[in-house]
Motif scaffolding. Sequence first.
Motif, PDB file in Angstrom:
ATOM      1  N   SER A 363       0.854  -1.153  -0.053  1.00 57.05           N
ATOM      2  CA  SER A 363       0.093  -0.025  -0.044  1.00 57.05           C
ATOM      3  C   SER A 363       1.009   1.238  -0.076  1.00 57.05           C
ATOM      4  O   SER A 363       1.753   1.351   0.664  1.00 57.05           O
ATOM      5  N   MET A 364       0.649   2.422  -0.822  1.00 56.71           N
ATOM      6  CA  MET A 364       1.479   3.424  -0.878  1.00 56.71           C
ATOM      7  C   MET A 364       0.472   4.450   0.127  1.00 56.71           C
ATOM      8  O   MET A 364      -0.266   5.105  -0.145  1.00 56.71           O
ATOM      9  N   LYS A 386      -3.334   4.836  -0.442  1.00 60.39           N
ATOM     10  CA  LYS A 386      -3.950   5.762   0.484  1.00 60.39           C
ATOM     11  C   LYS A 386      -3.845   7.008   0.260  1.00 60.39           C
ATOM     12  O   LYS A 386      -2.736   7.758   0.100  1.00 60.39           O
ATOM     13  N   ILE A 387      -4.871   7.797  -0.258  1.00 59.53           N
ATOM     14  CA  ILE A 387      -4.913   9.197  -0.434  1.00 59.53           C
ATOM     15  C   ILE A 387      -4.871   9.880   0.724  1.00 59.53           C
ATOM     16  O   ILE A 387      -5.526   9.731   1.599  1.00 59.53           O
ATOM     17  N   ASP A 388      -3.809  10.924   0.717  1.00 60.12           N
ATOM     18  CA  ASP A 388      -3.627  11.709   1.801  1.00 60.12           C
ATOM     19  C   ASP A 388      -4.740  12.702   2.489  1.00 60.12           C
ATOM     20  O   ASP A 388      -5.444  13.027   1.603  1.00 60.12           O
ATOM     21  N   ARG A 389      -4.749  12.654   3.558  1.00 61.14           N
ATOM     22  CA  ARG A 389      -5.733  13.547   4.157  1.00 61.14           C
ATOM     23  C   ARG A 389      -5.866  15.124   3.588  1.00 61.14           C
ATOM     24  O   ARG A 389      -6.630  15.659   3.632  1.00 61.14           O
ATOM     25  N   ASP A 417      -6.716  -0.429  -5.540  1.00 68.51           N
ATOM     26  CA  ASP A 417      -7.530  -0.439  -4.421  1.00 68.51           C
ATOM     27  C   ASP A 417      -7.238   1.179  -3.752  1.00 68.51           C
ATOM     28  O   ASP A 417      -6.187   1.476  -3.695  1.00 68.51           O
ATOM     29  N   ILE A 418      -8.465   1.843  -3.538  1.00 67.64           N
ATOM     30  CA  ILE A 418      -8.218   3.283  -3.054  1.00 67.64           C
ATOM     31  C   ILE A 418      -8.998   3.283  -1.687  1.00 67.64           C
ATOM     32  O   ILE A 418      -9.820   2.694  -1.525  1.00 67.64           O
ATOM     33  N   LYS A 439     -13.840   3.081   0.719  1.00 66.97           N
ATOM     34  CA  LYS A 439     -12.840   2.657   2.085  1.00 66.97           C
ATOM     35  C   LYS A 439     -12.355   4.085   2.772  1.00 66.97           C
ATOM     36  O   LYS A 439     -11.768   4.862   1.944  1.00 66.97           O
ATOM     37  N   ALA A 440     -12.492   4.116   4.042  1.00 64.12           N
ATOM     38  CA  ALA A 440     -11.925   5.299   4.468  1.00 64.12           C
ATOM     39  C   ALA A 440     -11.203   4.863   5.731  1.00 64.12           C
ATOM     40  O   ALA A 440     -11.690   3.910   6.488  1.00 64.12           O
TER      41      ALA A 440
END
Length: 461
Positions: A363-364, A386-389, A417-418, A439-440
């Motif tokens: 996972s990035m 993993k999209i940054d906050r 996958d996000i 997904k969060a």
Amino acid sequence: MGEKFDEKVVNTARLVRESMSDKDFELYLYSLKKLAMKNAEENIQYMTKLYNLRAFQMKAQEEMLENSDLKFALIVLDFANFNTLNEFCGRDAGDGLLVCVADALREQQKARKHTVISHFRADVFGLMTAFEDKDELVGIVQQIDARISEYKVAYKVLPAFGICIADSPTMSVSIMRDYATLAISTIKGKFYAKYAFFDEKMRRQMLINKMVENDIIKALEEKQLMPYIQPKVNMENGKIVGGEALVRWHHPEKGLVMPNDFVPILEKNGLIIDVDICVWQQIFRFMGERLAQGKPVVPVSINISRQHVFDRAFKDCLIDFSREYDVPSELIVLELTESGFLEENEKMYEHLDYLKAHGFTLSMDDFGTGYSTMTMLKNQPMDEIKIDRGFIVDLKNPKSQSILSHTISMLQDLDMDIIVEGVENCEQREYLLQQGCNKAQGFLYYKAMPVNEFATLLDRQ
Ligand code: C2E
Ligand code: MG
Ligand code: MG
């Protein structure tokens, strides 16, 4: 101070002279001369003829103690790129610059009372002086800086000055030097900032650094470091679909210490490797126990510091844990930050391919905060992003919305996958669901919690 000392020497010499034969006295004088030469050599820097660090600390401390009614400050000067100057223009040019700095310091010493100067080592100098006003100190810095810019070399040298004001005449010069050096580290290499005063914020940071460095080994031995787990959630039905292990330090005096206070320090001194392994092991053990008891599990992520790229053993360590605790590698997600790919990326890809082949999910982490995100997307073997906050904090801004929606659709195109980090409110959730992103991980659902609480949540679900 010097006079008192000389007087003592003369008196002793007179006494000695009376008690010795001529020949013995000659020998005695010879050995004294040798000793004086040795002392001078030990206390003076050969090239600049300034006091070295040891002598400076003594003299400067004496000056402060003998003038305890005055305020003192230590200015430390260091160059950001002295080595490059040496390589670029030759050692003579470098030496010339050091002599130029020494001359500039001597000028200050002549012009100011109660001033002690030193060539600490290599390209680092110090000046302790009595002062009344902070502006005076800035003036000194500017004058020395001006003299340095007069030194003509085909290279832009970057001096940086750190200033520490003594809080009392008994403040240790060596600590003042540490503080001034820390101030320098906040500006070193920046063209626009020439000097920095040591301040309260730096003092706090320094205390934290010291605490971390002093206590971390004991913390590892005494198992004060433990993972918490923050659940990852499917926003459509609120179900827990995974978790992320986040380290917490239960410090016996300081209480709960958060990773942002110690992980960056340990990444510098390399001990993050030991901390990571300690966290991973606890997670593998936790998963293994649940599996052995037939209890439900979800995949759990562990963070992999970029330091592991340089540590060949890290792949085997993960595979060994998976065998030892009987946890299928499919249940362990490895979170790596983009910056991990910047250095040594060939080696990193090699490690990752190997781990992927052994079944681990990759996972990035913090996607979008690094530098070469797009190239990496093309080349690396990641399963999850993993999209940054940072992408979702200001979704009211149409530009932020546009960046986010296009990022998501690009990642969907790439079949990634996000998961989105830092979901804190319902507007964010609604927007993400509209974009087909379900997904969060965020405070809207759960904060990181002790492992047994996470276990209870899983049991209930
Ligand atoms: P990270 O891996 O990106 O972890 C996510 C961080 O965001 C966690 O902070 C988490 O508590 C926080 N977070 C999650 N949801 C929200 C939210 O809705 N709002 C806000 N404001 N924050 C949220 P934490 O636990 O303080 O960890 C900070 C960073 O420390 C981690 O960022 C990771 O880079 C590092 N870290 C934590 N544990 C470890 C570890 O065991 N090993 C290594 N190498 N690094 C770790
Ligand atoms: Mg993470
Ligand atoms: Mg993150």
